[in-house]
Design an enzyme around this catalytic site. Structure first.
Site, PDB file in Angstrom:
ATOM      1  N   ASP A   1       0.828  -1.216   0.000  1.00 10.81           N
ATOM      2  CA  ASP A   1       0.000   0.000   0.000  1.00 10.81           C
ATOM      3  C   ASP A   1       0.863   1.267   0.000  1.00 10.81           C
ATOM      4  O   ASP A   1       1.622   1.505   0.939  1.00 10.81           O
ATOM      5  CB  ASP A   1      -0.883  -0.067   1.263  1.00 10.81           C
ATOM      6  CG  ASP A   1      -1.990   0.959   1.265  1.00 10.81           C
ATOM      7  OD1 ASP A   1      -1.987   1.841   0.399  1.00 10.81           O
ATOM      8  OD2 ASP A   1      -2.859   0.863   2.152  1.00 10.81           O
TER       9      ASP A   1
ATOM     10  N   ASP B   1     -10.725   3.860  -1.172  1.00 13.40           N
ATOM     11  CA  ASP B   1     -11.363   2.853  -0.309  1.00 13.40           C
ATOM     12  C   ASP B   1     -12.878   2.832  -0.485  1.00 13.40           C
ATOM     13  O   ASP B   1     -13.527   3.874  -0.567  1.00 13.40           O
ATOM     14  CB  ASP B   1     -11.063   3.153   1.163  1.00 13.40           C
ATOM     15  CG  ASP B   1      -9.618   2.845   1.501  1.00 13.40           C
ATOM     16  OD1 ASP B   1      -8.810   2.716   0.573  1.00 13.40           O
ATOM     17  OD2 ASP B   1      -9.307   2.751   2.702  1.00 13.40           O
TER      18      ASP B   1
HETATM   19  C1  GAL Z   1      -5.553   2.162   2.926  1.00 18.72           C
HETATM   20  C2  GAL Z   1      -6.036   1.005   2.068  1.00 18.72           C
HETATM   21  C3  GAL Z   1      -6.996   0.196   2.897  1.00 18.72           C
HETATM   22  C4  GAL Z   1      -6.284  -0.314   4.123  1.00 18.72           C
HETATM   23  C5  GAL Z   1      -5.642   0.841   4.902  1.00 18.72           C
HETATM   24  C6  GAL Z   1      -4.754   0.357   6.044  1.00 18.72           C
HETATM   25  O1  GAL Z   1      -4.676   2.947   2.194  1.00 18.72           O
HETATM   26  O2  GAL Z   1      -6.656   1.503   0.914  1.00 18.72           O
HETATM   27  O3  GAL Z   1      -7.532  -0.854   2.131  1.00 18.72           O
HETATM   28  O4  GAL Z   1      -5.310  -1.251   3.722  1.00 18.72           O
HETATM   29  O5  GAL Z   1      -4.859   1.638   4.053  1.00 18.72           O
HETATM   30  O6  GAL Z   1      -4.174   1.388   6.738  1.00 18.72           O
END
Ligand code: GAL
Length: 756
Positions: free
Chosen positions: A508, A571
């Site tokens: 990520d 998200d």
């Molecule tokens: C976001 C991601 C989510 C989750 C989150 C965790 O950037 O899109 O799905 O993984 O981080 O902090």
């Protein structure tokens, strides 16, 4: 035109409120006639100021989409409105006036005739209550701005023109006023009496018994309401009421009353629960219609049936782990003929394990037997460079547990994946998202935090159940949750993951944004290439899931950095707006999906979700959830369940265990559906399948039932086809030329068409 059956007489399922007086009689709409300027000056709040040189603006859209694409900072909106005292005369409740100003991104102060009346969604009595730092408040951008004034408030000028001025501050990204509701009106019953139909989901129990708990709340601090509460259950197929209950109810100010209804209704028949409150004095009524979950998936037959992927990719020498997914009355006995040397199958649980040394293809015949008979099916094993030849199916901790994920919760989820039977329908990954990391030790090993005492042991446990395990990290120094990332430790981390036995990595972007704040296309790829090399060196098949929210059209280059899937969006959350916005925008990535290279529109938001220790039942209606699973299956999307698996209810299981629907998701051809037709009201998507048939999804975007017409020509089909409804697993007969299907509000139909 031959009408295909289904759900005749669907009712409007959307929430609707009925009041005897219309807004024209008790107020005025203010969704046009606004004037706008950027900058900041206290004089702009004043009635005497002449704003005629300002621009006009639509308050329903952010200012970026109206010619101010890069603007952050202060800006003002103004409007002149005549307040008619006839509104008070026409109102049932005569004491308050409300200003509804849509939503404001990020912060606001509202002035009426030069006087401050509210700030960031909070009413203020006057300037002394104002917070000079109002512009620093975060997280209010999605809050509906509704300011209430008593009718005798001296700041209001009745039967005169009033000047409303809105001072906004935007901290970055989208800015200004936006949304749907803009009005000034007298408050009515609907503004005080609210139903909470969301906190408690319907529960479905044996003998078609359904229970629903809800509450009715009087939010007024000054008024009591007496009346009648009416509860009805109305079938959507014939409009007949199958349950009705009436009771007197006293709604004292600030009081919330809990109610419970229990009624009998076939689980397979769509229906709505209609809850109404009728106020005795005025006869005014408020009503809310709530969709009752209905089950389309037929029960799993007791005869043996093989489900799940028909093709499996593995790299030479990598540990092989494939579970033959099969349903049927236990005990089941598994066997396979034609297994290449190096592999064996466990007859008790269908786990195929071992390793293969050389590249090549193997066709294996898998058989599953029980005392009622046997079922056999081919499994193609491709030993090559690309893995994840069908989209991964599993669970991820984020949408339910957020950062509160722990070893215990992961084990419980894995146990539930097995005991619920999900594993028998092809669900296999158990993925830990953010929140497991501690720091790197002096040798560069990534250490899990206290919530994960022994990662290797956890991996062994998950594998012993026949499941696979995933983990999460960021190419930046920190993850999005503020935990340790992989920056400069890529090789070490990949080695650690492989040595523990990890099968899936979600990687990520997060704080890599600080390393490359305005990344060029090459800078976007760079950190993902680094981890690609690290994973390849670790010599274990690890599904590589890119997560950078679609930046730089990742679908055009995700395969180049060896991604097996890549998030195409920000998200998801459990609302129709989020689901439909994300889902129906996937058309741009369709051409880039292929076996082992999947577009990922984010995880599933069904069941009990919550992103942190407190969970709530998904706010999506049952029909919206059918749309979710239908669309994600057509999109060949990774299917990662985002809910608490220990609290799977009958409806959610029905959504997640329809093997004919899942077969579309897992189709070996790996072609993502294309958007065939899009109108304001509906969409038609079609996906070519390996056996030459076509899966077609019909989606109703409106809040009313809709007949959706399909021309076979637009599907590039000519001739006669047999049609099958996948959710109900029934044949619908033969079609030629065109057909149409009744589709429920925000709902979907999914069929296959097979040439005759
Ligand atoms: C976001 C991601 C989510 C989750 C989150 C965790 O950037 O899109 O799905 O993984 O981080 O902090």
């Amino acid at each position: 035109m031959k009408k295909l059956f289904i759900f005749a007489g669907f009712l409007t399922l959307s929430l609707f409120i009925s009041c005897t007086k219309s807004i024209e009689q008790q107020g005025v709409s203010i969704d046009t006639r606004w004037r706008f300027t950027t900058g900041d000056d206290p004089a702009w709040a004043m009635p005497a100021f002449d704003d005629s040189a300002w621009d006009s603006i639509d308050p329903k859209e952010i200012w970026e989409s109206q010619g101010r694409s890069d603007y952050d900072g202060y800006a003002w909106y103004r409007i002149r409105v005549f307040f008619s005292s006839s509104w008070i005369e026409n109102a049932i409740i005569k004491d308050s006036l409300q200003l509804i100003l849509g939503k404001i991104d990020d912060c606001d102060q509202i002035f009426v005739n030069g006087e401050l009346i509210g700030e960031n969604g909070k009413n203020l009595k006057g300037r002394d209550e104002s917070n000079a730092e109002f512009y620093k408040e975060q997280g209010k951008w999605n809050l509906e701005r509704r300011y209430i004034l008593g009718v005798h408030d001296p700041r209001i000028h009745w039967d005169k023109e009033n000047i409303i001025a809105v001072r906004c501050f935007d901290q970055g990204g989208a800015g200004g006023m936006f949304g749907k509701n803009f009005e000034i009106s007298m408050t009515g019953l609907k503004d005080y009496v609210k139903f909470d139909v969301i906190s408690d989901p319907f529960t479905l129990k044996g003998e078609n018994m359904i229970t629903k708990n809800f509450s009715i709340l009087n939010q007024s601090g000054t008024m009591d309401f007496k009346g009648k509460l009416l509860v009805k259950v109305i079938r959507c197929d014939n409009g007949i009421s199958v349950y009705s209950e009436e009771s007197a109810i006293d709604l004292t100010r600030n009081l919330s009353i809990d109610k419970s209804v229990v009624f009998k209704k076939e689980f397979t028949i769509p229906a709505v629960l209609k809850i109404s409150f009728i106020e005795s004095n005025s006869g005014n009524m408020i009503t809310e219609d709530v969709e009752i979950p209905y089950i389309l998936t037929p029960p799993t037959p007791p005869e043996p049936r093989i489900n799940g992927a028909k093709v499996f990719g593995v790299r030479p020498w990598s540990p092989f782990l494939f579970k033959v997914a099969a349903t049927g009355r236990p005990p089941l006995k598994y066997s396979a003929s034609g297994l290449p040397d190096g592999l064996k199958i466990d007859p008790k649980n269908g786990l195929i394990t071992g390793a293969l040394k050389k590249k090549g293809e193997h066709l294996v015949m898998v058989t599953v037997e029980n005392d009622l008979g046997f079922n056999e099916r081919e499994l193609k094993i491709i030993v090559g460079d690309v893995i994840s030849l069908t989209p991964p199916m599993g669970w991820n901790s984020w949408n339910c547990w957020g950062l509160s994920v722990s070893d215990k919760k992961v084990r419980q989820s894995a146990d539930a994946m097995k005991s619920s039977g999900l594993i028998d329908h092809g669900w296999s990954y158990v993925n830990i998202d953010d929140g497991w990391e501690d720091t790197h030790d002096k040798d560069g090993n990534i250490l899990p935090n206290d919530k994960f005492p022994d990662m290797k042991e956890l991996c062994n446990y998950i594998h012993s159940l026949g499941l696979k395990i995933g983990i999460y990290s960021s190419p930046g120094p920190k993850t999005c949750g503020g935990y340790e990332g992989s920056y400069m430790f890529e090789a070490n981390d990949a080695q650690n993951y492989a040595s523990w036995g990890i099968d899936y990595l979600k990687y990520d972007w997060c704080s890599y944004g600080n390393i490359a704040p305005k990344p060029t296309p090459e800078q976007m790829k760079y950190p993902y290439k680094e981890m690609k090399h690290a994973i390849r060196k670790a010599n274990r098949d690890i599904h590589y899931s890119l997560c950078q929210y679609g930046m730089g059209d990742v679908w055009t280059w995700g395969a180049e950095v060896d991604g097996n899937s890549w998030r195409t969006t920000g998200d998801i959350t459990d609302t129709w707006e989020s689901l439909s916005e994300i889902g129906f925008n996937q058309y741009k990535c369709s051409p880039y999906s292929a076996p082992g290279r999947w577009n990922d529109p984010d995880m599933l938001v069904v069941g009990w979700v919550g992103w942190g220790p407190a969970l709530h039942y998904t706010r999506l209606t049952p029909n919206e959830q059918y749309t979710h699973i239908t669309l994600w299956s057509l999109l060949a999307a990774p299917l990662l369940i985002g809910c608490d698996l220990e609290q799977l209810d009958v409806f959610t299981m029905n959504l997640l265990t329809n093997d004919e629907v899942l077969t579309v998701n897992q189709d070996p051809l790996g072609k993502q559906a294309i958007q065939v037709r899009k109108t304001d009201e509906f969409e038609i998507w079609a996906r070519k399948l390996e056996d030459g048939s076509v899966a077609v999804g019909l989606f109703n975007k409106t809040t009313k039932p809709l007949y959706i017409p399909v021309e076979m020509k637009e599907l590039e089909l000519d001739g006669k086809y047999s049609m099958r409804d996948l959710w109900s697993q029934t044949d619908l007969g033969k079609v030629r030329g065109h057909f149409e299907m009744k589709t429920p509000p925000h709902g979907a139909r999914l069929v296959t068409l097979k040439g005759l």
